[in-house]
Design a protein around this motif. Structure first.
Motif, PDB file in Angstrom:
ATOM      1  N   THR A 108       0.829  -1.201   0.000  1.00 46.10           N
ATOM      2  CA  THR A 108       0.000   0.000   0.000  1.00 46.10           C
ATOM      3  C   THR A 108       0.869   1.259   0.000  1.00 46.10           C
ATOM      4  O   THR A 108       0.600   2.207  -0.749  1.00 46.10           O
ATOM      5  CB  THR A 108      -0.957  -0.022   1.213  1.00 46.10           C
ATOM      6  OG1 THR A 108      -1.616  -1.293   1.231  1.00 46.10           O
ATOM      7  CG2 THR A 108      -1.976   1.086   1.144  1.00 46.10           C
TER       8      THR A 108
ATOM      9  N   ASP B 126      -8.114  -5.036  -1.143  1.00 46.71           N
ATOM     10  CA  ASP B 126      -7.803  -5.500   0.223  1.00 46.71           C
ATOM     11  C   ASP B 126      -8.776  -4.845   1.203  1.00 46.71           C
ATOM     12  O   ASP B 126      -8.423  -3.869   1.863  1.00 46.71           O
ATOM     13  CB  ASP B 126      -6.353  -5.112   0.570  1.00 46.71           C
ATOM     14  CG  ASP B 126      -5.975  -5.565   1.973  1.00 46.71           C
ATOM     15  OD1 ASP B 126      -6.614  -6.513   2.483  1.00 46.71           O
ATOM     16  OD2 ASP B 126      -5.059  -4.964   2.557  1.00 46.71           O
TER      17      ASP B 126
ATOM     18  N   ARG C 144     -10.219  -7.293   5.698  1.00 44.73           N
ATOM     19  CA  ARG C 144      -9.769  -7.085   7.088  1.00 44.73           C
ATOM     20  C   ARG C 144     -10.387  -5.822   7.657  1.00 44.73           C
ATOM     21  O   ARG C 144     -10.614  -4.850   6.924  1.00 44.73           O
ATOM     22  CB  ARG C 144      -8.247  -6.900   7.132  1.00 44.73           C
ATOM     23  CG  ARG C 144      -7.454  -8.110   6.826  1.00 44.73           C
ATOM     24  CD  ARG C 144      -5.985  -7.779   6.878  1.00 44.73           C
ATOM     25  NE  ARG C 144      -5.586  -6.771   5.891  1.00 44.73           N
ATOM     26  CZ  ARG C 144      -4.768  -5.760   6.127  1.00 44.73           C
ATOM     27  NH1 ARG C 144      -4.278  -5.587   7.333  1.00 44.73           N
ATOM     28  NH2 ARG C 144      -4.445  -4.908   5.172  1.00 44.73           N
TER      29      ARG C 144
ATOM     30  N   GLN D 157      -6.504   3.154   5.359  1.00 47.47           N
ATOM     31  CA  GLN D 157      -5.213   3.724   4.935  1.00 47.47           C
ATOM     32  C   GLN D 157      -5.352   4.410   3.564  1.00 47.47           C
ATOM     33  O   GLN D 157      -4.926   5.553   3.381  1.00 47.47           O
ATOM     34  CB  GLN D 157      -4.209   2.568   4.837  1.00 47.47           C
ATOM     35  CG  GLN D 157      -2.753   2.953   4.769  1.00 47.47           C
ATOM     36  CD  GLN D 157      -1.862   1.683   4.667  1.00 47.47           C
ATOM     37  OE1 GLN D 157      -2.356   0.540   4.732  1.00 47.47           O
ATOM     38  NE2 GLN D 157      -0.565   1.892   4.516  1.00 47.47           N
TER      39      GLN D 157
ATOM     40  N   ASP E  24      -4.433  -2.349  -5.339  1.00 49.08           N
ATOM     41  CA  ASP E  24      -3.857  -2.893  -4.100  1.00 49.08           C
ATOM     42  C   ASP E  24      -4.502  -4.244  -3.815  1.00 49.08           C
ATOM     43  O   ASP E  24      -5.682  -4.451  -4.102  1.00 49.08           O
ATOM     44  CB  ASP E  24      -4.131  -1.926  -2.932  1.00 49.08           C
ATOM     45  CG  ASP E  24      -3.166  -2.157  -1.775  1.00 49.08           C
ATOM     46  OD1 ASP E  24      -2.216  -2.949  -1.941  1.00 49.08           O
ATOM     47  OD2 ASP E  24      -3.362  -1.541  -0.707  1.00 49.08           O
TER      48      ASP E  24
HETATM   49 MG    MG Z   1      -1.727  -2.874   2.425  1.00 46.88          MG
END
Ligand code: MG
Ligand code: GTP
Length: 391
Positions: A159, A183, A186, A192, A229
């Motif tokens: 990332t 992603d 999770r 982020q 990502d």
């Molecule tokens: Mg990552």
């Protein structure tokens, strides 16, 4: 056969004495570090003792022909010694033995001078280039709707690298960049990138599954570059690579970059390569170059896989810490210490043993293909002791 003890303040001097007395075919029987009383008592000084053996004849009688042989062998011997030093040094810097040996073998034919380390580094660069080791950067093109995915184990820096690349490309003002985030299974995984999207104004889409990706790519078809990502995949979650492969079928002409931290061991990187085998990998990105104490592992993995090195990440600053990978930088990073100083600081007994082993390894491959003139003769000479060493 003649056997003699030599003593000097360091190993180079002791070996020089052996050579000048017994010539290049001398066999080293033992090397020891001893303590002797120095002039400034009670200090003790360290001395090197070498016991060497030679066939009768060298220097006894000083036949002109023998001196000539010694002189012509001297260069070959000093090159052998230098090759050994490079080999040993590379091992200390974390280069895999098979890779270091390959380099030493190829260096043998092109090394112009064994005395200049700067020249040695250039020769190593030439060897690596000649072996098809490459570097590669993203080739950007307006309206190409290029797609690039980042794969790698958890925490490798996928990332962060994506953010750095997206920032650099977007700041150029010439290309439209979009980010697709696969992603998001999770908890907090998308935070982020969302935060980055809010600050940078770059469009970020959180996407699930094949269908989701198809929709996202459709929505981003005007972008020049789409960075994708992906979740971290390790040995225990290898099945995710197969799942990801199916999802990514939606992204045609996709380029995949494998992201590894420079602090990962060669063996672990190679074993992860198997995990990523279902995915298309076009190059390597190496992160945390700033944290790794040695980068021989980076050279080894790039050499063994022949995957192009694309980017080096050297810290956390965005985007300043991301640089286009450079082979010369890798070579100079590996050879940042003085080879001779490093090697001479190693225990002499260990060094003698390792040199013997190196010479056997260097000869092995030649044995497979041809028999050299006088080869049997050489072997017989060297076979009188398991620890014999030709200097
Ligand atoms: Mg990552
Ligand atoms: N020192 C240093 N830290 C880095 C570098 N690249 C990434 N990091 C840090 O490594 C940590 C993990 O980076 P991420 O980019 O989240 O890693 P990731 O591969 O996306 O991890 P997952 O999403 O959990 O699979 C973060 O704290 C980054 O700031 C680098 O080149 N040098």
């Amino acid at each position: 056969m003649q056997i003699k003890r030599f003593e000097a303040s360091d190993i180079q001097e002791a070996l020089r004495q052996v050579k000048s007395e017994f010539g290049p075919d001398a066999v080293i029987l033992s090397i020891k570090e001893l303590e002797r009383e120095s002039k400034f008592k009670p200090l003790m000084k360290k001395v090197i003792e070498i016991v060497a053996a030679a066939d009768n004849g060298f220097n006894n009688g000083s036949a002109k022909r023998e001196r000539k042989t010694y002189r012509s062998n001297y260069d070959a011997d000093s090159i052998k010694k230098t090759l050994f030093e490079y080999f040993e040094y590379m091992l200390l810097e974390g280069v895999e033995e098979s890779v270091a040996l390959d380099i030493a073998k190829m260096l043998k034919s092109i090394m112009p001078s064994p005395h200049l380390e700067e020249e040695g580094k250039r020769c190593i660069l030439r060897v690596l280039q000649g072996q098809d080791m490459q570097t590669k950067r993203l080739k950007l093109k307006k309206n190409s709707n290029q797609k690039v995915a980042f794969f790698g184990p958890t925490g490798a820096g996928k990332t962060s690298t994506l953010v750095k690349l997206a920032t650099a490309v977007s700041f150029s003002g010439r290309y439209e960049v979009g980010v697709v985030n696969l992603d998001n299974e999770r908890i907090g995984a998308s935070a982020q990138l969302e935060a980055f999207g809010n600050i940078s104004g770059i469009e970020i889409l959180n996407v699930k599954g094949k269908k989701g990706l198809k929709e996202a790519l459709k929505g981003m078809r005007e972008k020049d570059l789409i960075l994708i990502d992906t979740p971290g995949i390790g040995r225990k979650t290898a099945f995710l690579a197969e799942e990801l492969k199916i999802v990514l079928e939606e992204a045609r002409d996709l380029e995949g970059y494998l992201v590894f931290s420079a602090t990962t061991k060669t063996r672990d990187m190679l074993s992860l390569m198997e995990v990523y085998a279902p995915l298309r990998i076009n190059g390597l990105i190496i992160t945390k170059m700033d944290e790794a104490s040695s980068v021989g592992n980076v050279l080894s993995v790039a050499y063994m896989t022949r995957l192009p090195l694309c980017y080096f990440s050297m810290g956390q600053e965005v985007p300043g810490s991301l640089k286009a990978a450079n082979l010369w930088e890798l070579v100079t990073r590996i050879f940042h210490r003085g080879i001779k100083e490093v090697i001479s600081s190693l225990p002499p007994e260990e060094l003698a043993f390792r040199r013997n082993r190196f010479e056997i390894l260097m000869e092995e491959e030649e044995d497979l293909f041809w028999e050299q003139e006088g080869e049997n003769e050489t072997k017989e000479k060297g076979s009188n002791s398991a620890l014999s060493l030709r200097i």
